[in-house]
Each structure stands twice: as C-alpha cells, then as structure tokens.
Scaffold this motif. Structure first.
Motif, PDB file in Angstrom:
ATOM      1  N   VAL A 130     -13.825   7.186  -9.787  1.00  0.00           N
ATOM      2  CA  VAL A 130     -12.455   7.649  -9.539  1.00  0.00           C
ATOM      3  C   VAL A 130     -11.726   8.059 -10.816  1.00  0.00           C
ATOM      4  CG1 VAL A 130     -12.272   6.257  -7.440  1.00  0.00           C
ATOM      5  CG2 VAL A 130     -11.526   5.294  -9.627  1.00  0.00           C
ATOM      6  N   GLY A 131     -12.452   8.125 -11.939  1.00  0.00           N
ATOM      7  CA  GLY A 131     -11.824   8.490 -13.200  1.00  0.00           C
ATOM      8  C   GLY A 131     -11.266   9.901 -13.222  1.00  0.00           C
ATOM      9  N   TRP A 132     -11.723  10.755 -12.303  1.00  0.00           N
ATOM     10  CA  TRP A 132     -11.220  12.126 -12.238  1.00  0.00           C
ATOM     11  C   TRP A 132      -9.798  12.201 -11.672  1.00  0.00           C
ATOM     12  CZ3 TRP A 132      -9.809  13.718  -7.404  1.00  0.00           C
ATOM     13  CH2 TRP A 132     -10.342  12.986  -6.322  1.00  0.00           C
ATOM     14  N   MET A 133      -9.349  11.134 -11.009  1.00  0.00           N
ATOM     15  CA  MET A 133      -8.000  11.154 -10.444  1.00  0.00           C
ATOM     16  C   MET A 133      -6.960  11.054 -11.561  1.00  0.00           C
ATOM     17  SD  MET A 133      -8.326   8.640  -7.142  1.00  0.00           S
ATOM     18  CE  MET A 133      -9.749   8.705  -6.054  1.00  0.00           C
ATOM     19  N   PRO A 134      -5.844  11.764 -11.455  1.00  0.00           N
ATOM     20  CA  PRO A 134      -4.785  11.703 -12.472  1.00  0.00           C
ATOM     21  C   PRO A 134      -3.930  10.448 -12.293  1.00  0.00           C
ATOM     22  CG  PRO A 134      -4.134  13.215 -10.735  1.00  0.00           C
ATOM     23  CD  PRO A 134      -5.524  12.733 -10.381  1.00  0.00           C
ATOM     24  N   LEU A 135      -4.480   9.301 -12.644  1.00  0.00           N
ATOM     25  CA  LEU A 135      -3.804   8.026 -12.387  1.00  0.00           C
ATOM     26  C   LEU A 135      -2.429   7.952 -13.031  1.00  0.00           C
ATOM     27  CD1 LEU A 135      -6.818   5.563 -12.777  1.00  0.00           C
ATOM     28  CD2 LEU A 135      -5.972   6.676 -10.707  1.00  0.00           C
ATOM     29  N   GLU A 136      -2.236   8.676 -14.138  1.00  0.00           N
ATOM     30  CA  GLU A 136      -0.936   8.656 -14.804  1.00  0.00           C
ATOM     31  C   GLU A 136       0.144   9.314 -13.947  1.00  0.00           C
ATOM     32  OE1 GLU A 136      -2.891  12.510 -15.739  1.00  0.00           O
ATOM     33  OE2 GLU A 136      -3.529  10.415 -15.711  1.00  0.00           O
ATOM     34  N   GLN A 137      -0.266  10.080 -12.928  1.00  0.00           N
ATOM     35  CA  GLN A 137       0.696  10.728 -12.037  1.00  0.00           C
ATOM     36  C   GLN A 137       1.034   9.871 -10.813  1.00  0.00           C
ATOM     37  OE1 GLN A 137      -0.578  14.717 -10.990  1.00  0.00           O
ATOM     38  NE2 GLN A 137      -1.251  15.176 -13.086  1.00  0.00           N
ATOM     39  N   PHE A 138       0.309   8.781 -10.617  1.00  0.00           N
ATOM     40  CA  PHE A 138       0.576   7.909  -9.483  1.00  0.00           C
ATOM     41  C   PHE A 138       1.913   7.214  -9.724  1.00  0.00           C
ATOM     42  CE2 PHE A 138      -3.854   7.073  -7.512  1.00  0.00           C
ATOM     43  CZ  PHE A 138      -4.233   8.380  -7.759  1.00  0.00           C
ATOM     44  N   ARG A 139       2.760   7.146  -8.700  1.00  0.00           N
ATOM     45  CA  ARG A 139       4.082   6.535  -8.826  1.00  0.00           C
ATOM     46  C   ARG A 139       4.254   5.413  -7.807  1.00  0.00           C
ATOM     47  NH1 ARG A 139       3.587   8.535 -12.876  1.00  0.00           N
ATOM     48  NH2 ARG A 139       4.787  10.214 -13.886  1.00  0.00           N
ATOM     49  N   HIS A 140       4.747   4.280  -8.300  1.00  0.00           N
ATOM     50  CA  HIS A 140       4.969   3.139  -7.424  1.00  0.00           C
ATOM     51  C   HIS A 140       6.081   3.461  -6.440  1.00  0.00           C
ATOM     52  CE1 HIS A 140       6.708  -1.144  -6.876  1.00  0.00           C
ATOM     53  NE2 HIS A 140       5.774  -0.919  -5.970  1.00  0.00           N
ATOM     54  N   ASP A 141       5.837   3.193  -5.152  1.00  0.00           N
ATOM     55  CA  ASP A 141       6.829   3.402  -4.102  1.00  0.00           C
ATOM     56  C   ASP A 141       7.183   2.050  -3.499  1.00  0.00           C
ATOM     57  OD1 ASP A 141       8.375   4.033  -1.930  1.00  0.00           O
ATOM     58  OD2 ASP A 141       7.096   5.667  -1.227  1.00  0.00           O
ATOM     59  N   PRO A 142       8.297   1.436  -3.953  1.00  0.00           N
ATOM     60  CA  PRO A 142       8.669   0.101  -3.463  1.00  0.00           C
ATOM     61  C   PRO A 142       8.888   0.047  -1.959  1.00  0.00           C
ATOM     62  CG  PRO A 142       9.902   0.677  -5.439  1.00  0.00           C
ATOM     63  CD  PRO A 142       9.216   1.925  -4.987  1.00  0.00           C
ATOM     64  N   SER A 143       9.224   1.175  -1.333  1.00  0.00           N
ATOM     65  CA  SER A 143       9.466   1.168   0.111  1.00  0.00           C
ATOM     66  C   SER A 143       8.208   0.846   0.905  1.00  0.00           C
ATOM     67  CB  SER A 143      10.035   2.518   0.567  1.00  0.00           C
ATOM     68  OG  SER A 143       9.053   3.551   0.478  1.00  0.00           O
ATOM     69  N   LEU A 144       7.054   0.991   0.267  1.00  0.00           N
ATOM     70  CA  LEU A 144       5.782   0.721   0.935  1.00  0.00           C
ATOM     71  C   LEU A 144       5.251  -0.679   0.634  1.00  0.00           C
ATOM     72  CD1 LEU A 144       4.017   4.166   0.316  1.00  0.00           C
ATOM     73  CD2 LEU A 144       5.228   3.408   2.373  1.00  0.00           C
ATOM     74  N   ASN A 145       5.991  -1.446  -0.162  1.00  0.00           N
ATOM     75  CA  ASN A 145       5.547  -2.800  -0.504  1.00  0.00           C
ATOM     76  C   ASN A 145       5.505  -3.689   0.738  1.00  0.00           C
ATOM     77  OD1 ASN A 145       5.493  -2.005  -3.151  1.00  0.00           O
ATOM     78  ND2 ASN A 145       7.234  -3.239  -3.795  1.00  0.00           N
ATOM     79  N   ARG A 146       4.494  -4.534   0.789  1.00  0.00           N
ATOM     80  CA  ARG A 146       4.387  -5.529   1.857  1.00  0.00           C
ATOM     81  C   ARG A 146       3.822  -6.816   1.269  1.00  0.00           C
ATOM     82  NH1 ARG A 146       0.474  -3.282   6.012  1.00  0.00           N
ATOM     83  NH2 ARG A 146      -0.348  -2.190   4.197  1.00  0.00           N
ATOM     84  N   ASP A 147       4.311  -7.938   1.784  1.00  0.00           N
ATOM     85  CA  ASP A 147       3.823  -9.243   1.353  1.00  0.00           C
ATOM     86  C   ASP A 147       3.584 -10.108   2.578  1.00  0.00           C
ATOM     87  OD1 ASP A 147       6.021  -8.379  -0.934  1.00  0.00           O
ATOM     88  OD2 ASP A 147       4.234  -9.306  -1.783  1.00  0.00           O
ATOM     89  N   PHE A 148       2.450 -10.794   2.579  1.00  0.00           N
ATOM     90  CA  PHE A 148       2.109 -11.673   3.692  1.00  0.00           C
ATOM     91  C   PHE A 148       1.651 -13.018   3.157  1.00  0.00           C
ATOM     92  CE2 PHE A 148       1.190  -7.355   5.197  1.00  0.00           C
ATOM     93  CZ  PHE A 148       1.941  -7.319   6.366  1.00  0.00           C
ATOM     94  N   GLU A 149       1.928 -14.063   3.908  1.00  0.00           N
ATOM     95  CA  GLU A 149       1.356 -15.375   3.619  1.00  0.00           C
ATOM     96  C   GLU A 149       0.546 -15.814   4.822  1.00  0.00           C
ATOM     97  OE1 GLU A 149       4.333 -17.296   0.264  1.00  0.00           O
ATOM     98  OE2 GLU A 149       3.590 -18.487   1.952  1.00  0.00           O
ATOM     99  N   ILE A 150      -0.621 -16.355   4.555  1.00  0.00           N
ATOM    100  CA  ILE A 150      -1.522 -16.780   5.626  1.00  0.00           C
ATOM    101  C   ILE A 150      -1.968 -18.212   5.387  1.00  0.00           C
ATOM    102  CG2 ILE A 150      -2.324 -14.458   6.135  1.00  0.00           C
ATOM    103  CD1 ILE A 150      -4.824 -15.038   4.473  1.00  0.00           C
ATOM    104  N   ASP A 151      -2.288 -18.883   6.458  1.00  0.00           N
ATOM    105  CA  ASP A 151      -2.794 -20.252   6.376  1.00  0.00           C
ATOM    106  C   ASP A 151      -4.306 -20.213   6.256  1.00  0.00           C
ATOM    107  OD1 ASP A 151      -0.289 -21.232   8.739  1.00  0.00           O
ATOM    108  OD2 ASP A 151      -0.278 -21.535   6.574  1.00  0.00           O
ATOM    109  N   ALA A 152      -4.771 -19.877   5.057  1.00  0.00           N
ATOM    110  CA  ALA A 152      -6.210 -19.780   4.810  1.00  0.00           C
ATOM    111  C   ALA A 152      -6.476 -19.876   3.316  1.00  0.00           C
ATOM    112  CB  ALA A 152      -6.773 -18.470   5.354  1.00  0.00           C
ATOM    113  N   HIS A 153      -7.656 -20.330   2.968  1.00  0.00           N
ATOM    114  CA  HIS A 153      -8.090 -20.361   1.580  1.00  0.00           C
ATOM    115  C   HIS A 153      -8.230 -18.932   1.066  1.00  0.00           C
ATOM    116  CE1 HIS A 153     -10.709 -21.130  -1.901  1.00  0.00           C
ATOM    117  NE2 HIS A 153     -10.323 -22.390  -1.828  1.00  0.00           N
ATOM    118  N   TRP A 154      -7.857 -18.729  -0.183  1.00  0.00           N
ATOM    119  CA  TRP A 154      -7.868 -17.373  -0.731  1.00  0.00           C
ATOM    120  C   TRP A 154      -9.241 -16.713  -0.648  1.00  0.00           C
ATOM    121  CZ3 TRP A 154     -10.946 -15.884  -4.828  1.00  0.00           C
ATOM    122  CH2 TRP A 154     -11.542 -16.915  -5.580  1.00  0.00           C
ATOM    123  N   ALA A 155     -10.299 -17.497  -0.843  1.00  0.00           N
ATOM    124  CA  ALA A 155     -11.645 -16.917  -0.840  1.00  0.00           C
ATOM    125  C   ALA A 155     -12.036 -16.389   0.533  1.00  0.00           C
ATOM    126  CB  ALA A 155     -12.665 -17.942  -1.327  1.00  0.00           C
TER     127      ALA A 155
END
Length: 283
Positions: free
Chosen positions: A141-166
């Motif tokens: 994926v090195g060909w992608m212009p990663l420096e042009q990627f912009r964080h969009d906070p409106s798409l942020n999501r956070d979840f908590e689950i009752d499970a071991h991380w692994a």
C-alpha cells in the motif's frame, strides 16, 4: 497473602478457616479451579433428551464455572455430555432443546455428529502449504498518498465489549465467518478468492471484489495490479488493525480494559470522500 488453607483434624484444637478464604479474589479463582471444576456437578434431569436425536444445552455451575455443555442422544440411544462450543472459534452451538441428526455451528457452518466428531468444515477441502510468505505493508500500500489522508472525526466510533482483547483480535484474523455473520459484505466480496498472508509481526487479509463492486485503481507498480482488490485488512501485532479501502483508512485500536473487558476505537482517515458508503468499506 498465602493461598494455603487448612483445618486441624483434631477438633479440640481446630480453628475457623482464615476469613480471606471467603473474600479474596485469588482464592475464589483457585476454588473454582480446584474444587468445582474437579468435582461432579448436577446439571438437571434427562426428560428433554429421552428420545434419540435429542439435543439439550446445559450450563455447568452457572455463576461460577459457567461452562456451556450439551447433552446429545444419538440415533443408537447413547447419551453423551460434551462441550457446547465450536472447536474453531468457541461459538455456542445449540441454544435451546431440539432434535437433529447433526450439530451445525452458525458461525462458519462447521458440522459435528451426535458423537461430537467434526464431519465438515467449509473452504478447507484443499487447504495445504498454509501459511505462505508474502510482502510487507509498504510494498502493498506504499503507493497510496498517505499524506493526503485526513482524519474525519464524524466517522469515529468507540465500543466496549465484555471479552478478552485477544478474542477480538482472533476474530478479526479470520474471514471464514463472513458468509454467515456479514451478509452485506459477503455480497461485495469474491469470498472464494479471499486469502490471508502471514508475516512475522503482521497479517494481511486480501479481499477481492465481485464484478461491478468498488475496487482500488491499482498502479502498474503494485504487486496486486490486475486484481480486483476491494480491501487490504492488516493486523499489526498485537492490537492494531489497518483497513485500507478505496476511500481511505479505517484504523482500529484494541484496548484491553481488564481480563474480560475491551475497548475498540475506530478512527477514519479519508482519501476520497466520493467513495464513502460503497464497497467493502461501507459502514
């Protein structure tokens, strides 16, 4: 604090067992392992498994061991008690009393007979020489212009689950459940050509698209040029997921919060907003 407890067999000098036996978490854990898990436990009568082909779930010592069990009476009338979780991903097999000639896991369609032996696993008929070597992240994926990627906070999501991380990580690292758990994604992907590549400290799941679905416009320099790539799903040891789609990057961070509590943070970095809402990265 010592986890050794004893009562003198001579009643004239015996003393009450130490109070910590009743309040110490570590001692309680030892008791579950060394007392309850090693002894016989009553799991109910057998009226619901009286007939051949009967299946009935049980739970061993609810609130203590919480071990899912399954009573199964085969066609010959033999009654067996076995684990009620799939041998692959630990999915619960039977959720209510029923009748059947076989047991089928709803997660990957792995199947078992009523003696508990696995009889079928989809997509593994021709498996050999797995895993195989492959390239690293930059090469893919090195060909992608990663420096042009912009964080969009409106798409942020956070979840908590009752499970071991692994457990969350392990679930991410296999795609065989896609046809059964993610039907919308399965409509997009060419599942029969879905493949995984193993590196020393990372893993890549390469998802190809069906005709007409959104794909990367790969440059000639890409090692995947000529293929219909819908997504690159990278896991980087131990808890980072980098999901590359034609619209950009969905970064997933798995954060342990305790033995049985995990937080997953989803962060999106948009490259081409016009491609949001379509393809493998839809939602």
């Amino acid at each position: 604090m010592s986890n050794t407890y004893s009562v003198d067999p001579d009643i004239t000098v015996a003393a009450t067992i130490a109070p910590s036996f009743y309040s110490d978490d570590a001692t309680y854990a030892l008791a579950r392992e060394r007392i309850f898990a090693r002894s016989w436990q009553w799991i109910g009568d057998l009226a619901d498994v009286a007939q051949p082909g009967s299946l009935s779930p049980r739970e061993l010592s609810p609130g203590c061991l919480d071990e899912p069990l399954l009573l199964a009476r085969d066609a010959a009338g033999t009654l067996r008690c076995m684990s009620n979780v799939c041998t692959h991903r630990g999915n619960l097999l039977v959720k209510a009393p029923c009748r059947g000639e076989q047991i089928r896991c709803s997660y990957h369609s792995r199947r078992f007979n009523l003696q508990g032996r696995m009889t079928f696993m989809p997509e593994f008929e021709g498996a050999k020489n797995f895993p195989s070597a492959s390239d690293h992240v930059q090469a893919r994926v090195g060909w992608m212009p990663l420096e042009q990627f912009r964080h969009d906070p409106s798409l942020n999501r956070d979840f908590e689950i009752d499970a071991h991380w692994a457990l969350y990580v392990e679930n991410y690292l296999e795609g065989l459940h896609i046809p059964f758990i993610h039907p919308a994604l399965n409509q997009v992907l060419d599942f029969h050509n879905y493949r995984s590549e193993i590196y020393r400290y990372a893993n890549l799941q390469l998802a190809l698209a069906k005709d007409g679905e959104q794909v990367f416009d790969l440059p000639a320099s890409s090692p995947d040029h000529g293929q219909r790539i819908a997504a690159y799903y990278y896991w980087v040891f131990p808890n980072l997921m980098l999901n590359f789609y034609p619209w950009g990057l969905s970064l997933n961070l798995v954060q342990p919060k305790g033995v049985a509590r995990t937080r997953i943070a989803f962060r999106s970095y948009v490259w081409d907003a016009s491609k949001l809402g379509a393809g493998a990265g839809n939602g």
